[in-house]
Design a protein around this motif. Structure first.
Motif, PDB file in Angstrom:
ATOM      1  N   LYS A 440      88.835  67.672 -17.567  1.00  0.00           N
ATOM      2  CA  LYS A 440      88.077  67.171 -16.419  1.00  0.00           C
ATOM      3  C   LYS A 440      87.561  68.332 -15.574  1.00  0.00           C
ATOM      4  N   THR A 441      88.417  69.341 -15.368  1.00  0.00           N
ATOM      5  CA  THR A 441      88.041  70.467 -14.514  1.00  0.00           C
ATOM      6  C   THR A 441      86.993  71.343 -15.191  1.00  0.00           C
ATOM      7  N   LEU A 442      87.071  71.476 -16.511  1.00  0.00           N
ATOM      8  CA  LEU A 442      86.036  72.223 -17.238  1.00  0.00           C
ATOM      9  C   LEU A 442      84.665  71.578 -17.049  1.00  0.00           C
ATOM     10  N   LYS A 443      84.612  70.243 -17.063  1.00  0.00           N
ATOM     11  CA  LYS A 443      83.340  69.553 -16.855  1.00  0.00           C
ATOM     12  C   LYS A 443      82.808  69.782 -15.444  1.00  0.00           C
ATOM     13  N   GLU A 444      83.719  69.946 -14.497  1.00  0.00           N
ATOM     14  CA  GLU A 444      83.313  70.247 -13.118  1.00  0.00           C
ATOM     15  C   GLU A 444      82.730  71.645 -12.993  1.00  0.00           C
ATOM     16  N   LEU A 445      83.407  72.629 -13.609  1.00  0.00           N
ATOM     17  CA  LEU A 445      83.082  74.034 -13.346  1.00  0.00           C
ATOM     18  C   LEU A 445      82.075  74.632 -14.312  1.00  0.00           C
ATOM     19  N   VAL A 446      82.009  74.119 -15.548  1.00  0.00           N
ATOM     20  CA  VAL A 446      80.994  74.608 -16.506  1.00  0.00           C
ATOM     21  C   VAL A 446      80.310  73.399 -17.153  1.00  0.00           C
ATOM     22  N   PRO A 447      79.585  72.632 -16.346  1.00  0.00           N
ATOM     23  CA  PRO A 447      79.012  71.364 -16.834  1.00  0.00           C
ATOM     24  C   PRO A 447      77.997  71.523 -17.951  1.00  0.00           C
ATOM     25  N   GLY A 448      77.365  72.666 -18.063  1.00  0.00           N
ATOM     26  CA  GLY A 448      76.338  72.836 -19.088  1.00  0.00           C
ATOM     27  C   GLY A 448      76.858  73.374 -20.399  1.00  0.00           C
TER      28      GLY A 448
END
Length: 476
Positions: A440-448
């Motif tokens: 979940k946090t990876l999607k927040e911080l490196v969404p692309g």
């Protein structure tokens, strides 16, 4: 005189934050103590917003750049050691290898056979006594050499001189693929005469004393082994991560970005960097994100003031953070009827596995939590049990999000649209929500970026053999 609209600052669980204006209450509704407010305040102190995590990510990137730069490396806290591993496996590696995995009170000796993409392993675990861990370096390496001799004999290979990859999971300054100086002992080791010395030389000397024939062709950190293990089957694996008793990360870096490089400049033009990121925060850059409970943990550790990032994330410390919070709440009368048992007062008595077990329990009556607390001499009330679960969840969630703050800096530096992160360690493997919180946090911080977390299968063993195999393939 300040206006009534001026924001006030309050200390919540050891961190200063802006107070949220509250409506004025009548004297009848004001309570001198509120369990809910006390618990919520402490839990809020453990919450890291997206902005907090982005700031930590930026700080990690600054530390990475300092570690890679020759001029600033001596004062850098994240050392960014080149591992001298120049290539990932390509699947063509084959042969028979030994591996030695030393990273704690148990170490393993392995025989690893590589053939046409298949890996076969045989291993044996040896226990290191406390006396050997804290004795002399000669005693430690003699014991390792004796164990190697025993394993070779059991494999019917006493006189066979196979290449060996040595996983040594302590902070080292690597001088070559098979040369590394121990910077400092961690994990309870303090064997004398080893810090500042080349551990490969010490092992070779012990093998000579014990007449054990071995080619020690590579020394690697467990993080590097983790990366190599997954890269053998997944070619876009560029990052290795350990989330266990301790934490560390490594990644594949372009040689042109490594100003501290002292090896040859030929092909391949990449090198795996062992970040030693657990030391992040030693320069006080994380102080604004640390709570009084983090400070209390640091006070009772042997390496006070060091490995501060690790102390907020890894399995060695999370249980102790939970214990300190529970003691605080109980002392203030917010848990256990104000009673604190002698066991609960004892540092390190609340193990991180308790945190994992409590969060894994999905029963309505929180039976596991109840059992664990009773084993510590505490009789929780029904209303205490959900609070304890919330405390455990807050501590583990913060750890998962903090680890991704560091990872996001590495992902951004690599610049790939898709990549795999190899992960090993008991915290990641066993905790019920650590992986999902990281995702979940990876999607927040490196969404692309499309990031896959891949569990490494025995990276510290298979990975060390693969480093030796790659070295053989490249003719090192």
């Amino acid at each position: 005189m300040a206006s009534s609209d001026t924001p006030k600052w309050v200390n919540v669980g050891g961190r200063w934050t802006k107070a949220t204006p509250e409506p004025v209450q009548s004297e009848k509704t004001v309570s001198p103590k509120s369990t809910k407010n006390e618990v919520d305040g402490i839990l809020q102190s453990l919450v890291l917003s997206k902005a907090d995590l982005e700031e930590i990510s930026d700080l990690m990137r600054q530390n990475m750049d300092r570690g890679l730069n020759r001029a600033t490396n001596p004062s850098a806290v994240v050392k960014m050691f080149p591992s001298f591993v120049r290539s990932l496996p390509d699947g063509t590696e084959k042969g028979d290898f030994f591996a030695l995995d030393l990273g704690g009170s148990n170490f393993r000796v392995l025989r690893v056979q590589l053939l046409d993409g298949d890996v076969q392993m045989t291993s044996k675990v040896y226990k290191i006594s406390q006396g050997t861990m804290t004795g002399t370096g000669e005693q430690l390496f003699d014991y390792i050499a004796d164990s190697l001799a025993e394993f070779k004999n059991e494999q019917g290979l006493s006189d066979v001189d196979l290449p060996l990859g040595f996983t040594f999971s302590f902070p080292c300054k690597q001088n070559g693929l098979a040369s590394a100086e121990l910077v400092q002992w961690t994990k309870g080791f303090s064997a004398s005469g080893v810090e500042g010395k080349d551990v490969v030389v010490l092992l070779k000397e012990a093998c000579a004393r014990k007449k054990v024939a071995l080619q020690i062709v590579a020394l690697v950190n467990d993080t590097v082994g983790t990366l190599m293990s997954c890269a053998y089957s997944c070619s876009d694996t560029y990052i290795g991560l350990i989330l266990g008793t301790g934490t560390n990360a490594c990644y594949l870096e372009k040689l042109s970005n490594v100003d501290t490089w002292t090896g040859d400049d030929g092909e391949p033009r990449d090198v795996i960097i062992n970040m030693e990121w657990g030391a992040f925060g030693t320069d006080k850059s994380l102080d604004k994100f640390r709570t009084k409970f983090d400070n209390e943990v640091d006070e009772v550790t042997l390496n006070k003031g060091k490995q501060l990032y690790e102390k907020m994330i890894s399995g060695m410390y999370l249980g102790e953070i939970v214990r300190l919070i529970l003691v605080k709440l109980a002392t203030d009368g917010d848990l256990f009827g104000g009673q604190v048992s002698s066991d609960l007062k004892t540092p390190w008595k609340f193990e991180t596995r308790f945190l994992t077990d409590i969060e894994s329990d999905t029963s309505d009556n929180n039976a596991e939590c109840n059992t664990i607390l009773k084993s510590l001499g505490v009789t929780p009330s029904p209303s205490d049990l959900p609070v304890i679960r919330r405390v455990c969840a807050a501590v583990s969630t913060r750890a998962a999000r903090l680890s991704v703050a560091g990872l996001s800096a590495v992902v951004k530096k690599i610049g790939a649209a898709e990549l795999t992160i190899a992960v090993d360690g008991s915290l990641y493997k066993k905790h019920p929500t650590f992986k999902s919180n990281m995702e979940k946090t990876l999607k927040e911080l490196v969404p692309g970026v499309t990031v896959k977390l891949m569990l490494s299968e025995d990276g510290s063993g298979k990975g060390a053999a693969l480093v030796a195999a790659v070295a053989a393939r490249l003719g090192s």
